[in-house]
Design a protein around this motif. Structure first.
Motif, short mmCIF file in Angstrom:
data_model
loop_
_atom_site.label_atom_id
_atom_site.label_comp_id
_atom_site.label_asym_id
_atom_site.label_seq_id
_atom_site.Cartn_x
_atom_site.Cartn_y
_atom_site.Cartn_z
N LEU A 53 0.83 -1.20 0.00
CA LEU A 53 0.00 0.00 0.00
C LEU A 53 0.87 1.26 0.00
O LEU A 53 0.59 2.23 -0.72
CB LEU A 53 -0.93 0.00 1.23
N PHE A 54 1.95 1.26 0.76
CA PHE A 54 2.88 2.38 0.83
C PHE A 54 3.53 2.62 -0.53
O PHE A 54 3.65 3.76 -0.98
CB PHE A 54 3.94 2.10 1.91
N ILE A 55 3.92 1.58 -1.20
CA ILE A 55 4.55 1.70 -2.53
C ILE A 55 3.55 2.27 -3.53
O ILE A 55 3.90 3.11 -4.36
CB ILE A 55 5.12 0.33 -2.98
N ILE A 56 2.30 1.84 -3.46
CA ILE A 56 1.27 2.33 -4.39
C ILE A 56 1.04 3.84 -4.17
O ILE A 56 0.95 4.61 -5.14
CB ILE A 56 -0.05 1.54 -4.21
N VAL A 57 1.01 4.27 -2.92
CA VAL A 57 0.81 5.69 -2.62
C VAL A 57 1.99 6.50 -3.14
O VAL A 57 1.82 7.57 -3.73
CB VAL A 57 0.60 5.89 -1.10
N ILE A 58 3.20 6.00 -2.96
CA ILE A 58 4.40 6.70 -3.44
C ILE A 58 4.37 6.81 -4.96
O ILE A 58 4.69 7.86 -5.53
CB ILE A 58 5.68 5.99 -2.96
N VAL A 59 4.00 5.75 -5.64
CA VAL A 59 3.94 5.77 -7.11
C VAL A 59 2.88 6.77 -7.59
O VAL A 59 3.11 7.52 -8.55
CB VAL A 59 3.67 4.35 -7.65
N LEU A 60 1.72 6.81 -6.91
CA LEU A 60 0.67 7.77 -7.29
C LEU A 60 1.13 9.21 -7.07
O LEU A 60 0.87 10.09 -7.91
CB LEU A 60 -0.61 7.50 -6.51
N LEU A 61 1.81 9.46 -5.96
CA LEU A 61 2.34 10.80 -5.71
C LEU A 61 3.38 11.19 -6.75
O LEU A 61 3.42 12.33 -7.22
CB LEU A 61 2.93 10.89 -4.30
N ALA A 62 4.23 10.27 -7.13
CA ALA A 62 5.25 10.55 -8.15
C ALA A 62 4.58 10.84 -9.49
O ALA A 62 5.01 11.75 -10.23
CB ALA A 62 6.22 9.38 -8.26
N ALA A 63 3.53 10.08 -9.83
CA ALA A 63 2.82 10.31 -11.08
C ALA A 63 2.14 11.69 -11.07
O ALA A 63 2.16 12.41 -12.09
CB ALA A 63 1.79 9.20 -11.31
N ALA A 64 1.55 12.06 -9.93
CA ALA A 64 0.90 13.37 -9.83
C ALA A 64 1.93 14.49 -9.97
O ALA A 64 1.70 15.50 -10.65
CB ALA A 64 0.16 13.50 -8.50
N ALA A 65 3.10 14.34 -9.36
CA ALA A 65 4.16 15.35 -9.46
C ALA A 65 4.64 15.47 -10.90
O ALA A 65 4.87 16.58 -11.39
CB ALA A 65 5.31 15.00 -8.52
N CYS A 66 4.79 14.36 -11.59
CA CYS A 66 5.22 14.41 -12.99
C CYS A 66 4.17 15.09 -13.86
O CYS A 66 4.50 15.85 -14.78
CB CYS A 66 5.51 13.00 -13.50
N THR A 67 2.90 14.84 -13.58
CA THR A 67 1.81 15.45 -14.35
C THR A 67 1.82 16.97 -14.15
O THR A 67 1.70 17.73 -15.12
CB THR A 67 0.45 14.87 -13.91
#
Length: 169
Positions: free
Chosen positions: A18-32
């Protein structure tokens, strides 16, 4: 007992997943957000570099130098009021006008300007002029009386009245 050990490790692995999924989503949002900002910056740069001038550029008005007209001091007997009948006002003024034309007009018609001001001052009582509201009203009255025509065309535009001396006796 081995069963208990497996359940705690699967709980940790679920939490880790779950922690990894949240980190990946935050990284995707930052890239967007970064991509969108870069895109907007390129559009703004293209607008600045285009041959079309910007729509309606208003020039900034340069502040004009103030034009002051110092007047000699006035000594005026005030209108009787209250208990005191023999009250005198000693007042020194400097007028701030809009332009040099108004300054030259005041200098040209100085006897008439002084006469108007003397009549105005003598119409006030010491009780009125002792208060700040009375002084503010006097400034407005001076502006109004000097805006009346001095010659055939018009009066002068006084933007401010500055007191150099103000003594009530």
């Amino acid at each position: 007992m081995p069963n208990k050990k497996k359940s705690t490790t699967t709980g940790k692995s679920k939490l880790r997943t779950l922690f990894i999924i949240v980190i990946v989503l935050l990284a995707a949002a930052a890239c967007t957000i970064a991509a969108w900002t870069l895109y907007e910056m390129k559009i703004m740069q293209a607008r600045l570099l285009s041959d079309n001038p910007p729509a309606e550029v208003t020039p900034v008005a340069e502040p004009s130098m103030p034009v002051y007209v110092p007047l000699d001091t006035f000594t005026v007997s005030l209108k009787p009021g209250g208990e005191a009948y023999d009250r005198v006002l000693y007042i020194g003024l400097t007028l701030r006008v809009v332009n040099e034309d108004d300054k030259s007009k005041i200098e040209q018609y100085l006897p008439e300007v002084r006469s108007r001001l003397l009549m105005l001052f003598s119409g006030h009582s010491a009780e009125q002029l002792a208060l700040n509201e009375g002084k503010s009203q006097l400034i407005q009255d001076i502006k109004q009386i000097l805006s009346l025509p001095l010659d055939d065309k018009s009066g002068v535009t006084v933007t401010d009245v500055l007191f150099n001396a103000f003594i009530l006796r």
